[in-house]
Design an enzyme around this catalytic site. Structure first.
Site, PDB file in Angstrom:
ATOM      1  N   GLY A 187      -7.860  -6.277  19.868  1.00  0.00           N
ATOM      2  CA  GLY A 187      -7.897  -5.478  18.649  1.00  0.00           C
ATOM      3  C   GLY A 187      -9.290  -5.002  18.306  1.00  0.00           C
ATOM      4  O   GLY A 187     -10.218  -5.810  18.212  1.00  0.00           O
ATOM      5  N   PHE A 203     -11.459  -4.039  12.168  1.00  0.00           N
ATOM      6  CA  PHE A 203     -12.670  -4.566  11.537  1.00  0.00           C
ATOM      7  C   PHE A 203     -13.080  -5.914  12.131  1.00  0.00           C
ATOM      8  O   PHE A 203     -14.248  -6.132  12.460  1.00  0.00           O
ATOM      9  CB  PHE A 203     -12.464  -4.700  10.028  1.00  0.00           C
ATOM     10  CG  PHE A 203     -12.364  -3.388   9.309  1.00  0.00           C
ATOM     11  CD1 PHE A 203     -13.475  -2.579   9.150  1.00  0.00           C
ATOM     12  CD2 PHE A 203     -11.153  -2.950   8.799  1.00  0.00           C
ATOM     13  CE1 PHE A 203     -13.389  -1.354   8.498  1.00  0.00           C
ATOM     14  CE2 PHE A 203     -11.059  -1.728   8.141  1.00  0.00           C
ATOM     15  CZ  PHE A 203     -12.177  -0.929   7.994  1.00  0.00           C
ATOM     16  N   VAL A 254      -1.589  -5.056  24.564  1.00  0.00           N
ATOM     17  CA  VAL A 254      -1.284  -6.422  24.958  1.00  0.00           C
ATOM     18  C   VAL A 254       0.201  -6.685  24.705  1.00  0.00           C
ATOM     19  O   VAL A 254       0.687  -6.532  23.580  1.00  0.00           O
ATOM     20  CB  VAL A 254      -2.152  -7.432  24.183  1.00  0.00           C
ATOM     21  CG1 VAL A 254      -1.751  -8.862  24.538  1.00  0.00           C
ATOM     22  CG2 VAL A 254      -3.626  -7.205  24.479  1.00  0.00           C
ATOM     23  N   GLU A 297      -4.111   4.188  -4.827  1.00  0.00           N
ATOM     24  CA  GLU A 297      -4.972   5.263  -4.346  1.00  0.00           C
ATOM     25  C   GLU A 297      -4.153   6.427  -3.802  1.00  0.00           C
ATOM     26  O   GLU A 297      -4.536   7.593  -3.973  1.00  0.00           O
ATOM     27  CB  GLU A 297      -5.934   4.713  -3.292  1.00  0.00           C
ATOM     28  CG  GLU A 297      -6.934   3.743  -3.894  1.00  0.00           C
ATOM     29  CD  GLU A 297      -7.902   3.130  -2.902  1.00  0.00           C
ATOM     30  OE1 GLU A 297      -8.925   2.560  -3.343  1.00  0.00           O
ATOM     31  OE2 GLU A 297      -7.634   3.206  -1.680  1.00  0.00           O
ATOM     32  N   ASP A 324      -6.143  -9.820   9.585  1.00  0.00           N
ATOM     33  CA  ASP A 324      -4.798  -9.804   9.016  1.00  0.00           C
ATOM     34  C   ASP A 324      -3.834 -10.709   9.768  1.00  0.00           C
ATOM     35  O   ASP A 324      -2.777 -11.071   9.241  1.00  0.00           O
ATOM     36  CB  ASP A 324      -4.241  -8.377   9.020  1.00  0.00           C
ATOM     37  CG  ASP A 324      -4.953  -7.473   8.032  1.00  0.00           C
ATOM     38  OD1 ASP A 324      -5.795  -7.979   7.272  1.00  0.00           O
ATOM     39  OD2 ASP A 324      -4.675  -6.258   8.028  1.00  0.00           O
TER      40      ASP A 324
END
Length: 419
Positions: A17, A20, A85, A176, A306
């Protein structure tokens, strides 16, 4: 690559991944005595907090994404593989990808999150999520198409359904998105469609709970709701969606709202890869990790961002970029420690605050004990998001587009494109 690495007896670190957490871990392993392989099914790092701006025609996809190879250019101990993956065998320390298999000595799983529709299959089939560039562009196309169709529709009921936009979820993404839709409709599209009555336009923000932005104090939550109402967003609490067939939104209790647009921002869960690890999972299907972010039975494996269920004061940490960045750094630091036979250090989250923008000149923020609202919070939010973008070009382009939009109420990307 992996065979050459093992032949030289250099420890092989695989990071799954390039979000971030994964990107931060890769950066922090620069100059480490290891070979790093970073895997991601996309060849770019996506600044996900600004996806809603792509969905509402404010930014282009390339403004909030940057090639991974460009970000990590010059890091000699790193190899990037653009692949997905499929499976991880923790016993044999082997990953199966679409382009082959990899052996690892240390593994960092930063697979991120995905949508959580809580078993609502009809909602999953007909609504729009907001996790990928493709989804954001689909929302933009769909929203603009609704206005084009409404501009030609003579049946008043059909026209109102075309012009009803439902956002589900009162977290930062939902707030938002609803605020950005309001800015797009009432500042920009109102000039593009002078023959449409914008009294028929509806934006609904549906929240199953009783408050918006749960990470913020109650007074800032109230200010957020009031600001949204002033921006023509109907905020409804205790509104639980039970069905959506593409034409009607059904709420618990039986209320039906004719609408052709539903943006789902009500739930996230760990990526499906975590389900296939065969490890203990906590809330939102996240892998339960030790305080040092390792799997209890596999100390060579770190799960971050996450995908990780990590608790602080008895509560799981939120799924946001700040947690992911800090966990990525901690995982890299602990790999350094393992390489030197030192003990791993537990992860300590440094909460730098929470913020959300509600639209032009409007935002709310909490930094420590300081609570900020209005223009100052909006300027702070703008600065933080520009600084966090990867690449100077992206920062420059986003700043310019926001500046142009601020001066002239123009959204630069009002394009309906074929996917």
């Amino acid at each position: 690559m992996s065979n050459e690495t093992h032949a030289k007896n250099v420890p092989h670190v695989v990071i799954v991944g390039a979000g971030f957490a994964g990107l931060q871990a890769a950066r922090d392993l620069d100059n480490a005595p290891v070979q790093v392989t970073l895997l991601d099914k996309q060849n770019y790092h996506l600044f996900q907090p600004l996806l809603y701006q792509v969905a509402t025609a404010g930014l282009s996809p390339e403004d909030i994404a940057h090639p991974v190879r460009a970000i990590l250019r010059g890091q000699d101990n790193l190899n990037f593989r653009n692949t997905e993956v499929l499976d991880i065998n923790l016993t044999t320390r082997r990953l199966v990808t679409k382009t082959g298999e990899l052996q690892y000595d240390y593994l960092v799983v930063a697979a991120g999150g995905t949508h959580n529709f809580f078993g609502l299959q009809s909602v999953a089939a007909h609504s729009f999520g907001l996790k990928t560039i493709e989804e954001a562009v689909s929302i933009r196309n769909h929203v603009l198409e609704r206005f084009e169709l409404a501009n030609q529709e003579t049946d008043a009921d059909k026209r109102r359904a075309l012009l009803t936009f439902v956002v589900v979820g009162g977290g930062p993404t939902g707030v938002e998105s609803a605020g950005a839709l309001s800015e797009l409709f009432y500042k920009v599209l109102i000039k593009d469609y002078p023959r449409l009555s914008f009294k028929e336009v509806r934006i609904l923000l549906l929240e199953a709970g009783q408050s918006l932005l749960p990470a913020l104090p109650s007074d800032l939550q109230d200010i957020t709701a009031e600001t949204l109402w002033k921006k023509h967003v109907e905020v409804r609490f205790g509104a639980m969606v039970t069905d959506f067939d593409g034409e009607r939104v059904t709420l618990k209790g039986g209320e039906v709202i004719p609408a052709e647009t539903l943006i789902w921002a009500a739930g996230v869960r760990a990526a499906g890869l975590i389900d296939r690890l065969g490890v203990s999972q906590g809330s939102l299907s996240r892998a339960i990790v030790t305080p040092t972010l390792q799997l209890a039975d596999h100390p060579e494996v770190f799960v971050v961002g996450d995908a990780a269920h990590c608790e602080e004061n008895g509560r799981p940490l939120p799924m946001n970029a700040l947690v992911a960045l800090q966990q990525g750094s901690t995982a890299a630091s602990n790999i350094w420690r393992l390489l030197h036979d030192d003990q791993c250090e537990p992860f300590v989250f440094h909460d730098l605050g929470s913020m959300a923008t509600i639209g032009r000149n409007s935002a709310v923020a909490k930094i420590g004990s300081l609570k900020i609202q209005g223009l100052l919070a909006w300027l702070l939010w703008t600065g933080v998001h520009i600084v966090r973008l990867a690449g100077f070009r992206n920062r420059l382009f986003v700043f310019w587009k926001w500046f142009w939009d601020y001066l002239f109420y123009e959204r630069a990307v009002r394009l309906i494109t074929k996917e």
